[in-house]
Every structure is written in C-alpha cells, then in structure tokens.
Enzyme design. Structure first.
Site, PDB file in Angstrom:
ATOM      1  N   LYS A   1       0.835  -1.191   0.000  1.00 49.03           N
ATOM      2  CA  LYS A   1       0.000   0.000   0.000  1.00 49.03           C
ATOM      3  C   LYS A   1       0.875   1.248   0.000  1.00 49.03           C
ATOM      4  O   LYS A   1       1.935   1.282   0.638  1.00 49.03           O
ATOM      5  CB  LYS A   1      -0.910  -0.021   1.231  1.00 49.03           C
ATOM      6  CG  LYS A   1      -1.966   1.074   1.268  1.00 49.03           C
ATOM      7  CD  LYS A   1      -2.892   0.865   2.458  1.00 49.03           C
ATOM      8  CE  LYS A   1      -3.997   1.902   2.517  1.00 49.03           C
ATOM      9  NZ  LYS A   1      -4.936   1.669   3.648  1.00 49.03           N
TER      10      LYS A   1
ATOM     11  N   SER B   1      -9.602   1.726   2.684  1.00 45.10           N
ATOM     12  CA  SER B   1      -8.720   2.533   1.857  1.00 45.10           C
ATOM     13  C   SER B   1      -7.659   1.727   1.118  1.00 45.10           C
ATOM     14  O   SER B   1      -6.936   2.266   0.283  1.00 45.10           O
ATOM     15  CB  SER B   1      -8.020   3.567   2.736  1.00 45.10           C
ATOM     16  OG  SER B   1      -7.217   2.927   3.733  1.00 45.10           O
TER      17      SER B   1
ATOM     18  N   SER C   1     -10.210  -0.903   6.640  1.00 48.17           N
ATOM     19  CA  SER C   1      -9.584  -0.645   5.340  1.00 48.17           C
ATOM     20  C   SER C   1      -8.827  -1.809   4.738  1.00 48.17           C
ATOM     21  O   SER C   1      -8.381  -1.731   3.593  1.00 48.17           O
ATOM     22  CB  SER C   1      -8.659   0.573   5.435  1.00 48.17           C
ATOM     23  OG  SER C   1      -9.414   1.749   5.571  1.00 48.17           O
TER      24      SER C   1
END
Length: 493
Positions: free
Chosen positions: A82, A152, A176
């Site tokens: 990420k 996210s 997330s």
C-alpha cells in the site's frame, strides 16, 4: 483444459512450486508483470510500478534458491505494498498531492521484513488519500469496473483479486483491509492491535491503525503474517512455512481432524442477534447465513449473542480517529491545505473543532467496549457476521437506501461492521462466502480473541478447504454478469 498460468497461483501453491523446482521466481514475476500490463488499463491498482526492480529481485531470488539458500515461503513471491508503507528509493505518496514525489530513504519495518523474507516488490498500490476513506477512487473493482473496490486499501485488494499481485499489504483503521477484501473476493486479515509494527507507515489514527495482509487464500494470509508479525508478541504468528501455526501444533485447534478433513467440532461461533444484521442487503445476509449453516455442518456450534454497547460505536470511532488524524496532519495542513483533496481536507479541518474532552470520553468508552467484548469472547470462540452490509457500490454512488427506507452514506455503511474490531483491537478476518446476483463478491467477517489469530485462521481455513476459495476476477468481463462458473459457494440469483 487451459493450463494454469503462474499469476493464477496462490502464494502457498507458488511457494511449493518454487521449492520443488517446478517454477522459477523469474517465471512467476514475469507472469504477474504481464498480468499487470493487461489489467492496469481497467483496474488501475498501482500508484507506482517497479518492474525492473522486481525482475532484479526475482533473478536474485532464483540464484539464491539454486544455491541452496531458500529463505522460506515468501522467497521469490511478487507482492504489492500500500502506498502508505515506506520503501527505500521507491516513491511513497500516500495517495496525495501533499507528498507527491516523496521518496523515502528507509524501508518501513514491514517492508524490510518482507525484503528479508525474499519477497519481490511489484510496486505501490493505490490508497484513498492518506487512508481517509472507504472507496479508493483511483482504482476500479476487478469484478466490475463500474464499481468501487472499497478502501482505503483498494489498490492492494484489487491487485490481488485481478492476479496483478500474489499478495499485498494494506492498513486498517476502521475496516480498510477487510472492506476491500470483502468487495473484491479476497481474504483480508487485521491482526490484533500492535502485533504488526507500524514504523514507517503513514498514520491515520495512531490508536486504531493496523497493518495486515490481503491474499487469495486463508493459508496465504497466515504465511504473510508469519513474516511481518513481531516475533516476541503474544500472538501465534500465523502459519509457519510448513503450514503449522508456528508453535508446533499443526494448524492449531479445530481446523483438522485426524484424517485431515475440514473440521470445526468444538468451535463455538457467536452469531449476533443484533447490530451486524441490521440494515443489510438481503443477498448479503442470505450468503452469510448460508455460510454459518455450513460452519455448523462442519461441526461448529452456533450461539446467539448480543453485541455490547453497539449504539456508541460510530461516535466513539469518530471521537478517536478524527482528532488523531488532524494531529498527525497539523503541520502539512497548516502549510499547504490546498494540496489536500476537498473530502480529506474538510475532515481534517473538522478534527480541529472537536474538544479534547470528547477525545478523552471516547478513550474511556473504548476501554469499556474492550472489557465487554472480551467478556463476550469468553462465551464463544469467535464472532461471525457480514464484513460489510452491501456489495460494491457504483462509482460515484453516495448512499445506500435500506429496506426500511433509511438512507446511509456509502462510507458509513462500509465502516459500520468493521469498526468494532479496530476499537477493541481484536483480530478480524474477512473471508469470501459467495456473490450477489451480479456476481459481486460477498464477505463474512470472523472476529476473535486478543492474540487469537491462529484460531481465526484455523476456522477460516476449514471453511475455505470445504467450500473452495474465490476465483480470480476476470477483468475482461462486463460489470453485470452471472456468477462465474466454479464458484462453489456462490448464492443463486
């Protein structure tokens, strides 16, 4: 019958093939890089790609393995990180113009541990700006490009679901990791708070943030957890390289009987009588109820439970997250507010208006919630419920309208069932258990005791081995379609 391409392999299968000499890390990496080229125009999972670095790392892994220096199951396995996770020499912008062009000098601890394990870095996966959102607008859902992938960690989940990474890391402050896993048909594991270090990972909320894996199978999640968890923590660090739980006990408790068949006998599964089945799409509820019946068929005992203090969950979550996020961004927000996206900037500015006394009250309420959840988990071994109340929303969709006529913002709906595990710090895992009539994935969430990752992995592994993992998304298919053939646990339309 079409031969399986290397990019289609699970982490465990790829590791077995590499260890047996049937597959080279170079072949695997080249296959995944080609898949990225084919899927990125549709999915846009990556914020930055490191193809040449990946090829160099794969070649180095091949040489080491050939020389007898095999580091373990992650050696030579291509993965994505990420865009919140620092990587030395590779841009890490947290999905924001605020940090555009930022190139860290050091790896985050988790990135360093994966490098030490021999994993191959494909690139940085898109995140909702600074992880402050549940849709990841830069990325599309591989199952239906007109839908969101969740957030996210949407880029991480989309890459894994599309076959554009064998595994990925995400972060989870209110869901997330688990939300995008549920919406993309992948496995997402949020470990117990503090089990995986967050050094070198951009913060959203210090007291709620977690780092964890997004994978294709439950076994894969355990393999990644074993590489990134603190070795001295109280938690069993997931499955070891031999498939054990790291403590010499093959797969821990309950997942296997003497014949190796999936078995959940002796496992008490708490089924919420409230909250987790309130305002839920009927197709999602039906899929999860079917999955619970299947757990019972494997020997689990289903126990009705009441969720404690659930009416305060949203207020407490926002009372902790919003001011902590604002504190983290205070300097950059004051210096260049125009570089933030409107959505995130408004949330950060609102955090400055929240009184300190409300943050303190939220901390006290969280303490009470932890006590009550730990009491509840003395009565059962784990809680099972929907991960999210609805499948993937349309791009640009603002709200869901529930059967009772109430309207709920998409972000509020997606965070509703996942935030309890962040507030309490409990380990939680999202497992694919079906699809809606449009073929969009449905996830079931398992929440366990503190440092109970092995038990969660065992239960989820037993279910997955009995009923099959989700397939990879066929990115070329249109947004509306029937359930893909071979999905053993898909729900009928």
């Amino acid at each position: 019958m079409t031969a399986v391409q290397p990019y289609e392999l699970s982490l465990a299968a790829a590791a077995d093939a590499i260890g047996a000499g049937r597959l080279s890390p170079v072949e695997l990496t080249d296959s995944v890089l080609a898949r990225i080229e084919a899927t990125e125009p549709v999915v846009s999972a990556y914020a930055a790609r490191t193809a040449e670095v990946a090829r160099e790392q794969a070649a180095a892994a091949a040489r080491e393995i050939a020389a007898g220096r095999h580091r373990g199951p992650l050696h030579g396995i291509p993965m994505a990180l990420k865009d919140l996770i620092d990587t030395a020499g590779v841009a890490t912008a947290s999905g924001s113009a605020v940090r555009a062009g930022r190139v860290p000098e050091r790896d985050a601890t988790v990135a360093a541990r994966l490098k030490q394990a021999g994993a191959v870095l494909l690139g940085k996966a898109h995140t909702h700006e600074f992880a402050y959102g549940l849709t990841t607008p830069q990325t599309r859902n591989p199952w239906a490009p007109g839908r969101v992938p969740g957030g996210s960690s949407g880029g991480s989940a989309a890459a894994v679901a599309a076959g554009a990474a064998i595994f990925a890391l995400g972060t989870d402050t209110g869901g997330s990791i688990r939300v995008p896993a549920a919406l993309t048909g992948t496995v997402g594991l949020k470990p117990t708070y503090g089990t995986v270090p967050r050094d070198g990972v951009a913060a959203l909320s210090w007291s709620l943030d977690h780092v964890g894996p997004i994978t294709r199978t439950v076994r894969d999640a355990g393999l990644v957890l074993a590489a990134i968890a603190d070795p001295g923590s109280d938690t069993p660090p997931g499955y070891g390289s031999d498939g054990s739980n790291g403590h010499g006990n093959r797969h821990g408790r309950g997942a296997h009987d003497a014949t190796g068949e999936p078995d959940l006998r002796g496992v008490r599964v708490g089924v919420p009588a409230d909250y987790f089945f309130d305002r839920v799409d009927p197709q999602v509820e039906a899929a999860v109820r079917t999955a619970l019946d299947r757990m019972a068929a494997l020997g689990a005992t289903l126990v009705d439970v009441t969720i404690p203090l659930h009416r305060y969950l949203q207020a407490v979550h926002w009372g902790l997250m919003v001011p902590e996020a604002t504190a983290y961004h205070a300097t950059e927000l004051g210096g260049a507010p125009e570089l933030y996206g409107d959505e995130v900037r408004v949330l950060l500015e609102a955090g400055a208006l929240l009184p300190a006394v409300d943050h303190i009250r939220a901390q006290r309420a969280r303490t009470l919630m932890r006590r009550e959840w730990e009491r509840l988990l003395r009565e059962v071994d784990l809680i099972a419920a929907p991960t999210v109340p609805a499948t993937a929303a349309l791009v640009g969709q603002q709200a869901f309208t529930w059967p009772d006529g109430t309207v709920e913002a998409v972000a509020d709906a997606y965070v509703r069932f996942s935030s309890p595990a962040n507030l309490t710090g409990l380990p939680a895992l999202s497992l694919p258990v079906g699809a809606d009539r449009d073929g969009l994935p449905i996830g079931m969430q398992l929440i366990g005791r503190p440092y109970g990752e092995a038990a969660l992995l065992d239960a989820a592994d037993a279910y997955e081995r009995a009923f099959g993992p989700a397939p990879l998304a066929d990115v070329a298919e249109p947004a509306s379609r029937a359930v893909r053939p071979g999905r053993r646990d898909a729900q009928p339309a």
